[in-house]
Design an enzyme around this catalytic site. Sequence first.
Site, PDB file in Angstrom:
ATOM      1  N   ILE A  97      33.846  19.693 -29.795  1.00 52.81           N
ATOM      2  CA  ILE A  97      33.395  18.301 -29.828  1.00 52.81           C
ATOM      3  C   ILE A  97      31.915  18.171 -29.473  1.00 52.81           C
ATOM      4  O   ILE A  97      31.359  17.072 -29.501  1.00 52.81           O
ATOM      5  CB  ILE A  97      34.221  17.416 -28.861  1.00 52.81           C
ATOM      6  CG1 ILE A  97      34.183  17.988 -27.437  1.00 52.81           C
ATOM      7  CG2 ILE A  97      35.647  17.265 -29.360  1.00 52.81           C
ATOM      8  CD1 ILE A  97      34.885  17.099 -26.415  1.00 52.81           C
ATOM      9  N   GLY A  98      31.258  19.270 -29.161  1.00 51.45           N
ATOM     10  CA  GLY A  98      29.843  19.207 -28.834  1.00 51.45           C
ATOM     11  C   GLY A  98      29.292  20.593 -28.567  1.00 51.45           C
ATOM     12  O   GLY A  98      30.019  21.581 -28.545  1.00 51.45           O
ATOM     13  N   CYS A  99      27.973  20.673 -28.410  1.00 48.95           N
ATOM     14  CA  CYS A  99      27.357  21.969 -28.136  1.00 48.95           C
ATOM     15  C   CYS A  99      26.161  21.778 -27.228  1.00 48.95           C
ATOM     16  O   CYS A  99      25.572  20.701 -27.154  1.00 48.95           O
ATOM     17  CB  CYS A  99      26.923  22.663 -29.428  1.00 48.95           C
ATOM     18  SG  CYS A  99      25.693  21.749 -30.377  1.00 48.95           S
ATOM     19  N   GLY A 100      25.815  22.834 -26.508  1.00 51.37           N
ATOM     20  CA  GLY A 100      24.665  22.835 -25.623  1.00 51.37           C
ATOM     21  C   GLY A 100      23.855  24.089 -25.842  1.00 51.37           C
ATOM     22  O   GLY A 100      24.147  24.905 -26.729  1.00 51.37           O
ATOM     23  N   PHE A 157      23.681  26.786 -24.128  1.00 47.70           N
ATOM     24  CA  PHE A 157      24.311  28.056 -23.791  1.00 47.70           C
ATOM     25  C   PHE A 157      25.816  28.044 -24.025  1.00 47.70           C
ATOM     26  O   PHE A 157      26.538  28.851 -23.468  1.00 47.70           O
ATOM     27  CB  PHE A 157      24.021  28.421 -22.334  1.00 47.70           C
ATOM     28  CG  PHE A 157      22.585  28.759 -22.105  1.00 47.70           C
ATOM     29  CD1 PHE A 157      22.130  30.045 -22.317  1.00 47.70           C
ATOM     30  CD2 PHE A 157      21.680  27.796 -21.720  1.00 47.70           C
ATOM     31  CE1 PHE A 157      20.806  30.378 -22.126  1.00 47.70           C
ATOM     32  CE2 PHE A 157      20.353  28.110 -21.530  1.00 47.70           C
ATOM     33  CZ  PHE A 157      19.906  29.400 -21.725  1.00 47.70           C
ATOM     34  N   GLY A 158      26.324  27.134 -24.829  1.00 47.81           N
ATOM     35  CA  GLY A 158      27.751  27.165 -25.097  1.00 47.81           C
ATOM     36  C   GLY A 158      28.231  25.936 -25.838  1.00 47.81           C
ATOM     37  O   GLY A 158      27.475  25.010 -26.123  1.00 47.81           O
ATOM     38  N   LEU A 159      29.519  25.942 -26.142  1.00 50.45           N
ATOM     39  CA  LEU A 159      30.161  24.862 -26.873  1.00 50.45           C
ATOM     40  C   LEU A 159      31.072  24.070 -25.954  1.00 50.45           C
ATOM     41  O   LEU A 159      31.510  24.561 -24.915  1.00 50.45           O
ATOM     42  CB  LEU A 159      30.978  25.439 -28.036  1.00 50.45           C
ATOM     43  CG  LEU A 159      30.178  26.198 -29.098  1.00 50.45           C
ATOM     44  CD1 LEU A 159      31.117  26.922 -30.045  1.00 50.45           C
ATOM     45  CD2 LEU A 159      29.272  25.258 -29.873  1.00 50.45           C
ATOM     46  N   VAL A 160      31.370  22.827 -26.344  1.00 49.47           N
ATOM     47  CA  VAL A 160      32.262  21.953 -25.587  1.00 49.47           C
ATOM     48  C   VAL A 160      33.519  21.715 -26.422  1.00 49.47           C
ATOM     49  O   VAL A 160      33.434  21.378 -27.610  1.00 49.47           O
ATOM     50  CB  VAL A 160      31.590  20.612 -25.247  1.00 49.47           C
ATOM     51  CG1 VAL A 160      32.532  19.750 -24.404  1.00 49.47           C
ATOM     52  CG2 VAL A 160      30.277  20.849 -24.495  1.00 49.47           C
ATOM     53  N   ASP A 199      16.693  16.742 -18.162  1.00 44.72           N
ATOM     54  CA  ASP A 199      17.105  16.749 -19.570  1.00 44.72           C
ATOM     55  C   ASP A 199      17.787  15.432 -19.939  1.00 44.72           C
ATOM     56  O   ASP A 199      18.839  15.423 -20.579  1.00 44.72           O
ATOM     57  CB  ASP A 199      18.031  17.931 -19.852  1.00 44.72           C
ATOM     58  CG  ASP A 199      18.041  18.333 -21.327  1.00 44.72           C
ATOM     59  OD1 ASP A 199      17.113  17.929 -22.052  1.00 44.72           O
ATOM     60  OD2 ASP A 199      18.957  19.050 -21.755  1.00 44.72           O
TER      61      ASP A 199
END
Length: 605
Positions: A334-337, A339-342, A452
């Site tokens: 459902i999302g990404c950052g 250093f990783g995915l959500v 951020d």
Amino acid sequence: MTGFENLLILALGNCGLNGRIPNWLFNCRKLQVLDLSWNHLEGNIPSWIGRMEDLFYLDFSNNSLTGEIPKGITELESLISVKSYTYSLNTSTGIPLFVKRNQSSSGLQYNQASSFPPSILLSNNRLNGTIWPEIGKLKQLHVLDLSRNSITGTIPSSISNMINLETLDLSYNDLHGLIPSSFNQLTFLSKFSVANNHLEGAIPTGGQFLSFSSSSFEGNPGICGKLISPCAVNNVGLQKPTPSRADSKFGRSIILSLTISVGIGIALVLAVLLLRISRRDAGVPIEDAEEENPIFSDAFGPPKLVIFKNADCKDLTFTDLLKSTNNFNQSNIIGCGGFGLVYKADLPNGSKAAVKRLSGDCGQMEREFQAEVEALSRAQHKNLVSLQGYCRYGNDRLLIYSYMENGSLDYWLHEKVDGGSFLNWDTRLRIAQGSARGLAYLHKEPNIVHRDIKTSNILLDEKFEAHLADFGLSRLLHPYDTHVTTDLVGTLGYIPPEYGQTLTATFRGDVYSFGIVLLELITGRRPVEVCKGKNCRDVVGWVYQMKSERREVEIFDSSIRDKDCEKQVMELLGIACKCIDQDPRRRPSIDEIVSLLEAIEIGKP
């Protein structure tokens, strides 16, 4: 072939196309997005590509293209300077646009052409030749991927002139020479790889290179420094003594003895490990995560899952966590950052959670995990996302959050079809007020600088109440401190101007970023637009220009351009302009901003 002179987007990824890139495409002089990836195209990339003045997104990856990269690509006008477009693609196209990332049926979805990052993607072909030094002229480029080809020569230092570059992948080629030290000037570079080439010399220090993992450089035996191997000090001008025959013989004896010793040592270690594994299997069994999900390995031991006392999922186990995310299946993303995915998690008790999975061997990933846990274990506020728990497992770090039904503010303002019109004035004002309260709490109670603040880090619950999220870059200030010295991090368009000069993160820097969020709520524009007119790519510059021409009303997003709320929107614009003042000393504190926002009464014209 004619009839496509006004074509703006051509996306034919994974369509089984054969043959060469057709010359009739040159008639499509207004093309801005061209995606022919994941096909079976052969032959050279035509030189006329460089004469397509509006083209800012080019994806020929995963084909069988040969020959050199044409020099014309370095002449793409829209990637050299901001172009004046006769038609803006910032408005919804009415249909979803997808970018292929693999051969599956899924892809990254964009509902606006301006959401496509300016990119040149030529990976996984059979291209040869060198990288033209003139490529450094493409200062508007965000992504350059030339990986998995047969490109030779050295890496041009001119790439350091591409000041907006976020991704640079040159891996799996035949490049030699040094990694230019000037690359540490690429302050927005978040993904970098030169793995599996023939490079040598020291890895640059400073800048974003502090955050790249060893996998970015592996496969280059001549490279040294950072996580690879320490660089030897070369005594230039000193001749190495020639070893005598006796010394050589003695040296061989030592090497042979060391080899035998190391071999015996490895055998002993393996024996001990096998003994421990057999004893563990004979004792109390642990949850077999590897059987459930091969991406987790029992070699790391049992997972360390911590659930907080006030969480909604107190009895959650690691096995439950895997099942609830369908073993971290792509369909649950459902999302990404950075250093990783959500992932969305449907928990056994019927509730939902969001699980961020950080992975890799990068020290920055571990710092993000620790910063997030530290910040959210200290900070408890209704306008902050709630951390339910966390888990350490090998090189993976899992963060479990309360689930936000309506996703991010960025999605509603910039991605969802008709999303902007759904966010009426009252909803936008409530989001601004809630976000400000959350940030004020951070600055006052736990003394945390977020670093951020942006619309994608403002999450919305089922009632569209705002919750600040993603504390991976946050830093805790000690009492009476006014700033913290740090590396330059953040997101393009939100970073305060003084940050790049002083490398100090302050509360007033967060205020600047929050001011950009307010401008997005008012205008519906991203901080940095791709498909906008000359001198209008930067929303701050555009707003100031419109104000100087007394055309403020034209700034407003069309869905809130209403006489009934015009006075309130003007008040919000005034607050936003105070937040983005170039002099941080003149910016209001977040407490002052909360007072100013709450003075704007919802529903009162």
